[in-house]
Design a protein around this motif. Structure first.
Motif, short mmCIF file in Angstrom:
data_model
loop_
_atom_site.label_atom_id
_atom_site.label_comp_id
_atom_site.label_asym_id
_atom_site.label_seq_id
_atom_site.Cartn_x
_atom_site.Cartn_y
_atom_site.Cartn_z
N VAL A 168 38.61 62.32 33.19
CA VAL A 168 37.76 61.25 33.85
C VAL A 168 38.68 60.22 34.45
CG1 VAL A 168 36.03 59.52 32.99
CG2 VAL A 168 35.99 61.74 31.76
N VAL A 169 38.22 59.94 35.65
CA VAL A 169 39.24 59.28 36.60
C VAL A 169 38.60 57.87 36.93
CG1 VAL A 169 40.75 59.55 38.74
CG2 VAL A 169 40.04 61.46 37.42
N ASP A 170 39.51 56.88 36.68
CA ASP A 170 39.23 55.54 37.44
C ASP A 170 39.30 55.67 38.79
OD1 ASP A 170 38.32 54.41 34.70
OD2 ASP A 170 40.51 53.79 34.47
N GLN A 171 38.26 54.82 39.48
CA GLN A 171 38.44 54.93 41.01
C GLN A 171 39.76 53.94 41.39
OE1 GLN A 171 34.74 54.43 43.16
NE2 GLN A 171 33.58 55.48 41.58
N PRO A 172 40.36 54.57 42.41
CA PRO A 172 41.63 53.67 42.96
C PRO A 172 40.69 52.41 43.58
CG PRO A 172 41.24 55.47 44.24
CD PRO A 172 40.29 55.75 42.98
N TYR A 173 41.57 51.08 43.61
CA TYR A 173 40.90 50.09 44.32
C TYR A 173 42.33 49.10 44.64
CZ TYR A 173 41.73 47.86 39.49
OH TYR A 173 42.35 47.41 38.50
N LEU A 174 41.79 48.25 45.65
CA LEU A 174 42.66 47.18 46.15
C LEU A 174 42.31 46.00 45.36
CD1 LEU A 174 42.84 47.86 49.99
CD2 LEU A 174 44.83 48.36 48.27
N LEU A 175 43.09 45.01 44.89
CA LEU A 175 42.78 43.70 44.36
C LEU A 175 43.04 42.66 45.23
CD1 LEU A 175 41.72 42.88 41.57
CD2 LEU A 175 44.09 42.55 40.89
N GLY A 176 41.91 41.92 45.70
CA GLY A 176 42.11 40.42 46.67
C GLY A 176 43.15 39.73 46.29
N ASP A 177 43.58 38.76 47.18
CA ASP A 177 44.35 37.62 46.82
C ASP A 177 43.90 36.55 47.61
OD1 ASP A 177 45.05 38.15 49.44
OD2 ASP A 177 47.15 38.45 48.94
N GLY A 178 42.82 36.69 48.32
CA GLY A 178 42.05 35.30 48.79
C GLY A 178 42.83 35.01 50.17
N VAL A 179 43.73 36.09 50.56
CA VAL A 179 44.50 35.58 51.77
C VAL A 179 44.69 36.86 52.81
CG1 VAL A 179 46.76 35.02 52.60
CG2 VAL A 179 45.93 33.88 50.51
N ARG A 180 45.02 38.04 52.25
CA ARG A 180 44.94 39.33 53.09
C ARG A 180 43.74 40.18 53.37
NH1 ARG A 180 50.25 41.95 50.22
NH2 ARG A 180 49.06 41.21 48.39
#
Length: 313
Positions: A168-180
């Protein structure tokens, strides 16, 4: 990644053989396995994955650019259900399994959707997802619309009616920093990262109301793939089989599906079959079954069940 490490497969076979009084001989040239016991011999052939013309396929021949994905019986039977996604969906619906809705026309689609081809193919592309409000899209020959189900991608391995492994796989994601922006977050960091194929994530980003030039808020997640595996998933060298610790209701759904599959196959005198079922595990722990494959990458947990059935039966 764990399933692609040759030694994990060999160690699983050797561990079973040690406790079962079976001798194992590995041919170093073509990687065939010969198992011997009491004057009898059984042959297992290797399965490799290769890329030809931009598409992935399986072969039993060891070549320069092939990747080992396990051992199987020489004459692995073909499963009719695995040849056409729509045939599998009808079977699953008739069997009382939960499957996403599908449509052949874009005029009455009742949910967010993806576009698939009836012919299941290793690594084949899936278009979307798209919002329900998306204007009708043209379908190529063999394509259909399918309800997009939000959840965790899952794949289960079976030997006949036994569930032997589950990922059972977690979906890959980006985590924002409010800048990029999304595009900036995907850029390689010096020599420690590899470039990621941002175009492969565009449709999913758009479905989330995002784009490559969107600046993500601090700690905001932008999911990149809803598939079981992709270029965005982090390879893991440890076994991610969660069957032993998954909820009993999930195991019950898999067991029921396996019994239904084998009931169907028994009508055509098939037994001793290796296959996988792909699906989505939603927030209510329900499995939405998507397709079946009887030519999967082999999970090392399969071997004790397969060899017990073939040799110790």
């Amino acid at each position: 990644m764990h399933k692609l490490i040759f030694m994990h497969h060999l160690e699983a076979v050797q561990a079973w053989a040690h406790t079962s009084g079976v001798h194992v001989h590995l041919a170093s040239g073509n990687l065939t396995l010969t198992l011997s016991r009491g004057g009898q011999h059984w042959l297992l052939v290797p399965r490799f994955v290769q890329q030809t013309g931009g598409k992935l396929s399986y072969t039993h021949l060891r070549q320069k650019d092939t990747t080992f994905v396990g051992w199987v019986m020489p004459d692995t039977p073909k499963i009719n259900l695995a040849q056409d996604r729509k045939i599998f969906k009808k079977f699953a619906t008739d069997a009382g399994l939960l499957v996403p809705s599908d449509w052949s026309s874009g005029t009455n689609i009742g949910a967010d959707f993806v576009i698939k081809n009836r012919k299941s193919s290793l690594g084949g592309s899936i278009k979307g997802p798209f919002k329900t409000s998306t204007p009708p899209l043209s379908l190529a020959d063999g394509e259909f619309y399918e309800q997009f189900v939000v959840g965790q991608p899952m794949r289960a391995w079976f030997w006949s009616d036994q569930v032997v492994a589950l990922e059972v796989v977690d979906q890959p994601y980006l985590l924002g920093d409010g800048v990029r922006t999304v595009a900036a977050l995907l850029q390689p960091r010096g020599s420690i990262d590899v470039p990621l194929p941002i175009k492969q994530a565009e449709a999913y980003l758009n479905w989330q109301g995002l784009g490559v030039n969107t600046v993500l808020a601090d700690q905001q997640k932008a999911y990149l793939s809803f598939s079981h595996s992709s270029s965005f998933h982090t390879p893991k060298i440890v076994d991610v089989n969660v069957l032993g610790k998954t909820h009993e209701s999930v195991r019950a759904q898999l067991t029921r599906a396996a019994k239904q599959v084998m009931h169907r196959l028994s009508s055509v005198h098939q037994k001793d079959v290796l296959y996988t079922l792909d699906g989505v595990l939603d927030a209510r722990a329900r499995i939405w079954f998507l397709e079946i494959s009887n030519h999967p990458m082999v999970h090392p947990s399969v071997y004790p069940h397969m060899l017990n059935s073939l040799i110790l039966k």
